[in-house]
Design an enzyme around this catalytic site. Structure first.
Site, PDB file in Angstrom:
ATOM      1  N   CYS A 201      40.441  34.514  37.617  1.00  0.00           N
ATOM      2  CA  CYS A 201      41.296  34.272  38.772  1.00  0.00           C
ATOM      3  C   CYS A 201      40.697  34.920  40.019  1.00  0.00           C
ATOM      4  O   CYS A 201      40.427  36.125  40.014  1.00  0.00           O
ATOM      5  CB  CYS A 201      42.685  34.843  38.504  1.00  0.00           C
ATOM      6  SG  CYS A 201      43.777  34.771  39.932  1.00  0.00           S
ATOM      7  N   CYS A 217      46.737  31.127  36.613  1.00  0.00           N
ATOM      8  CA  CYS A 217      46.428  32.467  36.119  1.00  0.00           C
ATOM      9  C   CYS A 217      47.654  32.993  35.381  1.00  0.00           C
ATOM     10  O   CYS A 217      48.739  33.068  35.966  1.00  0.00           O
ATOM     11  CB  CYS A 217      46.067  33.390  37.280  1.00  0.00           C
ATOM     12  SG  CYS A 217      45.876  35.122  36.763  1.00  0.00           S
ATOM     13  N   CYS A 220      48.803  36.686  37.328  1.00  0.00           N
ATOM     14  CA  CYS A 220      49.426  36.852  38.650  1.00  0.00           C
ATOM     15  C   CYS A 220      50.195  35.614  39.114  1.00  0.00           C
ATOM     16  O   CYS A 220      50.849  35.649  40.156  1.00  0.00           O
ATOM     17  CB  CYS A 220      48.390  37.248  39.700  1.00  0.00           C
ATOM     18  SG  CYS A 220      47.318  35.876  40.232  1.00  0.00           S
ATOM     19  N   ASP A 338      14.813  31.896  42.628  1.00  0.00           N
ATOM     20  CA  ASP A 338      15.256  32.290  41.290  1.00  0.00           C
ATOM     21  C   ASP A 338      15.611  31.028  40.500  1.00  0.00           C
ATOM     22  O   ASP A 338      16.513  30.286  40.873  1.00  0.00           O
ATOM     23  CB  ASP A 338      16.480  33.200  41.448  1.00  0.00           C
ATOM     24  CG  ASP A 338      17.041  33.693  40.130  1.00  0.00           C
ATOM     25  OD1 ASP A 338      16.707  33.124  39.071  1.00  0.00           O
ATOM     26  OD2 ASP A 338      17.839  34.651  40.147  1.00  0.00           O
TER      27      ASP A 338
END
Length: 412
Positions: A201, A217, A220, A338
């Site tokens: 979340c 979530c 929350c 990368d």
């Protein structure tokens, strides 16, 4: 807001003229479009130039990790139904490139502006947009961009209290969290194929629950908002529940999602969905993406995929096996140096396709394909790869600078 008074001071006019001259010199020297260097020079001469150029335009900003160049193009086509448009159509999406693009649109009513995710807050401050479209956030250029939640945090802070109408993807928790600080949000159910950046979340760090197409979530209570626009198969559903058919020349589900968002944006400017979607049909390719080109007696379809989310969407639209596939990966500055993101891509989706691998980082890609148990050949260049492919149309998938290399080679 749009008007007719000349917003440009003598200094600003000098900056525009100098920028155009430098851009022209850069083009003449064969160094690309010159838009970025021209914009840099112009901003040096007048640091407020972007704001001055935007003040007579109704602006829409488009930002995302994936799909922003295509969505910018679709919105621009739709808004041309209501007046002249200026746009950074070729994807120069940082302040210098945006300034350069706007300097070329003196008669425009609308500015449709693609913005790099990291610059969204600053460009929104300068251009006072009427609308901002937020499509998705996912991992990209790992050496340069902070993790995606930090980008979402920057958006959230930068857009807090914004007067702009935010058109945002209800299916991406990071986008929802970022947009939720704004008082005026239109939610679009555009979908989210790549979910690996949104398992925790963004609000509290708890684990996201994902039943079906929903998400919330459990800790929350942060949850998917109710969308007023939605992509449903080959249709866009508008806030009145009417279904409008999407007819695109661009392939794949991701582009239908881009069209749904674009229709929602167009409606903010008073362009009805039917008109907006009809105009989007004109778009055949975007900066060479999706183009089918003839090369060495073969048809090659050029596809851009810059990060794991993009590769996943691209795999979903290529022709089925045994269509041959050429993969090309570079790791230059514009790509991010990368290449560990290659390990996040599910290359088992290419099983059954004959694969040829080229590009600066062909050996990195070869190792990844080996681990994914794919059959492939490493080739020196595009010519050799095309010669090695069995008959039929070839799908060519490349990341950013590899894609530019390919376009140069095939003369596109």
């Amino acid at each position: 807001m749009a008007g007719n008074s000349d917003p440009l001071t003598p200094r600003a006019k000098l900056a525009v003229t100098a920028g155009k001259a430098v851009a022209a010199a850069s083009r003449a020297a064969g160094r690309g479009s010159g838009s970025v260097i021209g914009g840099r020079v112009a901003l040096k001469l007048d640091p407020d130039l972007l704001a001055r150029l935007a003040q007579n335009l109704d602006c829409v900003l488009v930002s995302a990790t994936n799909g922003k160049t295509t969505t910018t193009r679709l919105i621009a086509e739709a808004l041309r139904a209501a007046g002249p448009v200026v746009s950074n159509a070729l994807g120069a999406n940082m302040p210098a490139g945006i300034t350069s693009a706007l300097a070329g649109g003196s008669d425009a009513k609308f500015g449709v502006i693609e913005v790099d995710e990291k610059y969204l807050s600053g460009v929104a401050r300068d251009t006072d947009p009427k609308c901002i479209a937020l499509l998705n956030l996912s991992r990209d250029q790992l050496d340069r961009a902070a993790e995606t939640r930090m980008l979402a945090e920057n958006w959230r802070e930068g857009l807090a209290g914004s007067k702009a109408v935010i058109v945002a993807n209800a299916d991406d928790p990071l986008v929802v969290w970022a947009a939720s600080s704004s008082p005026n949000v239109i939610w679009v159910a555009a979908g989210q194929m790549w979910k690996d950046d949104a398992w925790s979340c963004p609000s509290c760090g708890g684990v996201m629950q994902r039943p079906g197409d929903d998400w919330f979530c459990g800790e929350c209570g942060f949850r998917r908002p109710t969308p007023s626009w939605a992509l449903s198969g080959d249709h866009v559903i508008d806030p009145h529940g009417s279904a409008w058919p999407i007819h695109l020349q661009l392939p794949g589900r991701a582009n239908k999602a881009n069209a749904a968002t674009s229709a929602a944006v167009a409606a903010v400017f008073g362009v009805p969905p039917q008109v907006a979607l009809e105009r989007m049909y004109q778009v055949q390719a975007v900066a060479g993406r999706y183009d089918v080109v003839r090369f060495q007696g073969r048809d090659l379809r050029l596809l851009l995929a810059k990060n794991p989310a993009g590769w996943l969407e691209t795999f979903s639209l290529i022709d089925p096996p045994p269509t041959p596939v050429i993969l090309s990966v570079n790791a230059r500055a514009a790509d991010g140096t990368d290449t560990s993101w290659l390990w996040d891509v599910d290359y088992t989706r290419l099983t059954g396709h004959p694969i040829c691998v080229i590009g600066d980082r062909k050996l990195d890609l070869a190792v990844r394909l080996e681990v994914a148990d794919q059959q492939f050949q490493v080739c020196e260049n595009l010519d050799q790869a095309v010669a090695a492919c069995p008959p039929g149309r070839i799908e060519v998938i490349a990341n950013y600078t590899a894609f530019q290399d390919l376009r140069r080679r095939v003369g596109n």
